[in-house]
Design an enzyme around this catalytic site. Structure first.
Site, PDB file in Angstrom:
ATOM      1  N   LYS A  22       0.833  -1.205   0.000  1.00 23.84           N
ATOM      2  CA  LYS A  22       0.000   0.000   0.000  1.00 23.84           C
ATOM      3  C   LYS A  22       0.871   1.259   0.000  1.00 23.84           C
ATOM      4  CE  LYS A  22      -1.780   1.707   3.953  1.00 23.84           C
ATOM      5  NZ  LYS A  22      -1.556   3.150   4.133  1.00 23.84           N
ATOM      6  N   ASN A  23       1.897   1.269   0.851  1.00 27.86           N
ATOM      7  CA  ASN A  23       2.690   2.484   1.024  1.00 27.86           C
ATOM      8  C   ASN A  23       3.622   2.776  -0.151  1.00 27.86           C
ATOM      9  OD1 ASN A  23       1.409   2.969   3.389  1.00 27.86           O
ATOM     10  ND2 ASN A  23       3.170   2.551   4.722  1.00 27.86           N
ATOM     11  N   CYS A 126      -5.373  13.352  13.002  1.00 29.98           N
ATOM     12  CA  CYS A 126      -5.128  11.942  12.724  1.00 29.98           C
ATOM     13  C   CYS A 126      -5.026  11.208  14.036  1.00 29.98           C
ATOM     14  CB  CYS A 126      -3.837  11.797  11.938  1.00 29.98           C
ATOM     15  SG  CYS A 126      -3.388  10.094  11.672  1.00 29.98           S
ATOM     16  N   ARG A 131       1.127  14.484  13.416  1.00 27.97           N
ATOM     17  CA  ARG A 131       1.541  14.275  12.026  1.00 27.97           C
ATOM     18  C   ARG A 131       1.501  15.554  11.183  1.00 27.97           C
ATOM     19  NH1 ARG A 131      -0.660   8.557   9.822  1.00 27.97           N
ATOM     20  NH2 ARG A 131       1.282   8.543   8.708  1.00 27.97           N
ATOM     21  N   ASP A 316       4.922   0.503  11.966  1.00 28.88           N
ATOM     22  CA  ASP A 316       3.688  -0.102  11.443  1.00 28.88           C
ATOM     23  C   ASP A 316       3.522  -1.566  11.862  1.00 28.88           C
ATOM     24  OD1 ASP A 316       2.946   2.247  10.285  1.00 28.88           O
ATOM     25  OD2 ASP A 316       3.376   1.654   8.220  1.00 28.88           O
ATOM     26  N   ARG A 408      -8.750  -0.488   4.611  1.00 28.81           N
ATOM     27  CA  ARG A 408      -7.857   0.522   4.034  1.00 28.81           C
ATOM     28  C   ARG A 408      -6.505  -0.094   3.689  1.00 28.81           C
ATOM     29  NH1 ARG A 408      -6.375   4.622   7.894  1.00 28.81           N
ATOM     30  NH2 ARG A 408      -4.952   4.978   6.192  1.00 28.81           N
TER      31      ARG A 408
HETATM   32  C1  UD1 Z   1       4.610   6.807   6.368  1.00 28.86           C
HETATM   33  C2  UD1 Z   1       3.706   5.611   6.194  1.00 28.86           C
HETATM   34  C3  UD1 Z   1       3.219   5.115   7.541  1.00 28.86           C
HETATM   35  C4  UD1 Z   1       4.402   4.851   8.468  1.00 28.86           C
HETATM   36  C5  UD1 Z   1       5.341   6.057   8.519  1.00 28.86           C
HETATM   37  C6  UD1 Z   1       6.623   5.778   9.295  1.00 28.86           C
HETATM   38  C7  UD1 Z   1       2.673   5.925   4.026  1.00 28.86           C
HETATM   39  C8  UD1 Z   1       1.432   6.203   3.245  1.00 28.86           C
HETATM   40  N1  UD1 Z   1       2.568   5.986   5.347  1.00 28.86           N
HETATM   41  O1  UD1 Z   1       3.835   7.831   6.985  1.00 28.86           O
HETATM   42  O2  UD1 Z   1       2.464   3.919   7.339  1.00 28.86           O
HETATM   43  O3  UD1 Z   1       3.924   4.579   9.770  1.00 28.86           O
HETATM   44  O4  UD1 Z   1       5.713   6.455   7.187  1.00 28.86           O
HETATM   45  O5  UD1 Z   1       7.300   4.707   8.743  1.00 28.86           O
HETATM   46  O6  UD1 Z   1       3.711   5.631   3.458  1.00 28.86           O
HETATM   47  N2  UD1 Z   1       6.894  14.626  10.622  1.00 28.86           N
HETATM   48  C9  UD1 Z   1       7.037  15.970  10.956  1.00 28.86           C
HETATM   49  N3  UD1 Z   1       6.838  16.900   9.972  1.00 28.86           N
HETATM   50  C10 UD1 Z   1       6.523  16.561   8.689  1.00 28.86           C
HETATM   51  C11 UD1 Z   1       6.396  15.192   8.354  1.00 28.86           C
HETATM   52  C12 UD1 Z   1       6.592  14.249   9.349  1.00 28.86           C
HETATM   53  O7  UD1 Z   1       7.323  16.309  12.086  1.00 28.86           O
HETATM   54  O8  UD1 Z   1       6.349  17.450   7.856  1.00 28.86           O
HETATM   55  C13 UD1 Z   1       7.093  13.612  11.685  1.00 28.86           C
HETATM   56  C14 UD1 Z   1       5.832  12.779  11.937  1.00 28.86           C
HETATM   57  O9  UD1 Z   1       4.948  13.423  12.813  1.00 28.86           O
HETATM   58  C15 UD1 Z   1       6.433  11.530  12.533  1.00 28.86           C
HETATM   59  C16 UD1 Z   1       7.765  11.397  11.790  1.00 28.86           C
HETATM   60  O10 UD1 Z   1       8.059  12.682  11.256  1.00 28.86           O
HETATM   61  O11 UD1 Z   1       6.684  11.714  13.907  1.00 28.86           O
HETATM   62  C17 UD1 Z   1       7.744  10.392  10.684  1.00 28.86           C
HETATM   63  O12 UD1 Z   1       6.692  10.673   9.797  1.00 28.86           O
HETATM   64  P1  UD1 Z   1       6.743  10.218   8.267  1.00 28.86           P
HETATM   65  O13 UD1 Z   1       7.920   9.314   8.074  1.00 28.86           O
HETATM   66  O14 UD1 Z   1       6.662  11.399   7.390  1.00 28.86           O
HETATM   67  O15 UD1 Z   1       5.414   9.334   8.141  1.00 28.86           O
HETATM   68  P2  UD1 Z   1       4.368   9.320   6.950  1.00 28.86           P
HETATM   69  O16 UD1 Z   1       5.076   9.510   5.659  1.00 28.86           O
HETATM   70  O17 UD1 Z   1       3.226  10.203   7.284  1.00 28.86           O
END
Ligand code: UD1
Length: 429
Positions: A22-23, A126, A131, A316, A408
């Site tokens: 999915k990701n 969320c 996030r 995850d 999902r």
């Molecule tokens: C993706 C995955 C999710 C997985 C996560 C971590 C998808 C669709 N989702 O989520 O299943 O759990 O990676 O492996 O691929 N952060 C910030 N600012 C930002 C962006 C992120 O502070 O602008 C923080 C987030 O709050 C979190 C950390 O960085 O604490 C990691 O987030 P991120 O790796 O970006 O997760 P996702 O891409 O949302």
């Protein structure tokens, strides 16, 4: 609303085909916006999130043709999507669509890179922590975008096009890395992403972009180099297998006992989780068809695990591991470092009789000899499936409510598990 009924106690035996990730499928579909030619994606899982993203892309004018199993196909291989973003008719992604799935926010990158403008709703709250998207915005600003926030929307423009830059992420972010990669592919000049996420889904997207004519090296390492190109063309790409689905079923087998072949799984995508499962008492064998997981006789041993970016133990799989550890002989410790608040499954697991205490980022799980089925409900995708794992080993009946979270992210979950001997059924309505 559909529910899933499980009667626990059966060992799992058989074969589970692993679906496309999915990701990876979601950002790959979004990457199709970068080209006016058709991107063909094979092995796309049939999931609610994929269907929703089809709608979101449709709103921008993208045509998507889905082809499923062909006559004569032996194994179910996921669906093939032909995605054509020839004419982008709208560069706005509205609140009512983006608020349903965070990852759809990522359309901001290809829209900005190709159309030089985008207006995308902030994703909103969320269940697993705040996030934010600050790092995604930072990356786009580094590439020369002008960005403002207006009435809940991120409004971005780059009248002369994006320009290559050095983007240094202060923390590892999968979403930030995807967005930077897609935007930089069409930026003028060279981009360096440092402290990039190394997740296999990033590498899969970079591979696909390279097939489309991008010039990306270093994906899968913390330093990614992108030489921007003026245009990307069509390509055909197969989505890599889902490492989270693989790890989830591996934990289910470790929980119930038995022996299951995870067909199509790739061990290098989840080595840290497989190591933890071995420590916990499962036998992991890698073969030509994927991974075989067994637990025969031996009990479940407690483990101490901290989640971390790839190649560390994935957040995850944290909830699923916690479900497994509820039956371990002794105390386990699981520390969550990626998302705050990602412990909503704790109170639901307690309904089965699990003993879990929380201290900040760390959960201590005192294994119990028996779980008992219960009505449960979960608030996110991975938490929901941890309840299924607990239910498979619990005495009596469990009813898992609100399973749209499962739909999902897990393709044909009840079919895959019942084919291996689990008593599990979907109850509609
Ligand atoms: C993706 C995955 C999710 C997985 C996560 C971590 C998808 C669709 N989702 O989520 O299943 O759990 O990676 O492996 O691929 N952060 C910030 N600012 C930002 C962006 C992120 O502070 O602008 C923080 C987030 O709050 C979190 C950390 O960085 O604490 C990691 O987030 P991120 O790796 O970006 O997760 P996702 O891409 O949302």
């Amino acid at each position: 609303m559909d529910r899933i009924r499980i009667v626990g106690g059966n060992k799992l035996h058989g074969t589970i085909p692993i679906s496309g990730a999915k990701n990876a499928a979601l950002p790959l579909m979004i990457a199709a916006l970068l080209s006016d030619e058709t991107l063909i994606l094979d092995n796309v899982p049939r999931l609610a999130d994929v269907a929703l993203l089809q709608r979101i892309l449709g709103n921008h004018g993208v045509d998507i043709m889905a082809a499923g199993k062909r006559p004569g196909d032996h194994e179910y291989q996921g669906q093939t999507l032909h995605i054509s973003a020839k004419n982008i008719i709208d560069t706005t992604a509205p609140y009512d669509l983006v608020s349903k799935m965070r990852a759809s926010f990522w359309v901001i990158a290809p829209l900005l890179a190709r159309m030089h403008e985008a207006k995308v709703s902030l994703p909103g709250g969320c269940a697993i922590g705040t996030r934010p998207v600050d790092l995604l915005i930072m990356a786009l600003e580094k590439l020369g975008a002008e960005i403002s926030i207006d009435a809940g929307y991120v409004v971005a423009s780059a009248p002369g096009g994006l320009k290559g830059a050095t983007i240094e992420f202060p923390k590892v972010t999968v979403s930030g890395t995807h967005v930077a990669l897609m935007a930089a592919a069409l930026a003028k000049g060279t981009t360096i992403i440092s402290n990039a996420a190394c997740e296999p889904e990033i590498t899969d997207v970079a591979d696909c972009l390279n097939k489309m004519g991008a010039k990306i090296t270093g994906a899968g390492t913390p330093r990614i180099l992108i030489e921007g190109v003026a245009k990307l063309h069509g390509a055909r790409h197969t989505v890599l297998p889902d490492r989270i689905e693989t790890g989830t079923y591996a934990m289910a087998v470790a929980m119930t006992g038995g022996e299951v072949q995870l067909s199509g799984a790739r061990p290098e995508l989840l080595q840290s989780a497989l190591d933890v499962l071995s420590q916990a008492g499962a036998t992991i064998t890698v073969n030509n068809d994927g991974i075989k997981v067994a637990r025969n006789g031996a009990g479940i041993s407690p483990v101490t695990v901290t989640t971390a970016p790839f190649p560390g133990f994935p957040t995850d799989l944290q909830a699923q591991l916690m479900a497994l550890m509820t039956r371990a002989k002794g105390a386990s410790h699981i520390t969550e470092t990626i998302f705050e608040n990602r412990f909503m499954h704790v109170q639901e697991l307690a309904r089965f009789g699990a003993k879990i205490s929380l201290d900040g980022e760390t959960a201590t799980i005192d294994g119990v000899s028996k779980l008992r089925g219960a009505p449960v409900m979960a608030t996110d995708l991975r938490a929901s499936v941890s309840l299924v794992i607990a239910a498979l080993a619990a005495e009596g009946e469990t009813m898992v409510n609100r399973i749209y979270h499962l739909d999902r992210g897990f393709e044909r979950l009840e079919e895959k598990l019942s084919a291996c001997g689990a008593t599990i059924e979907r109850i509609s309505g």
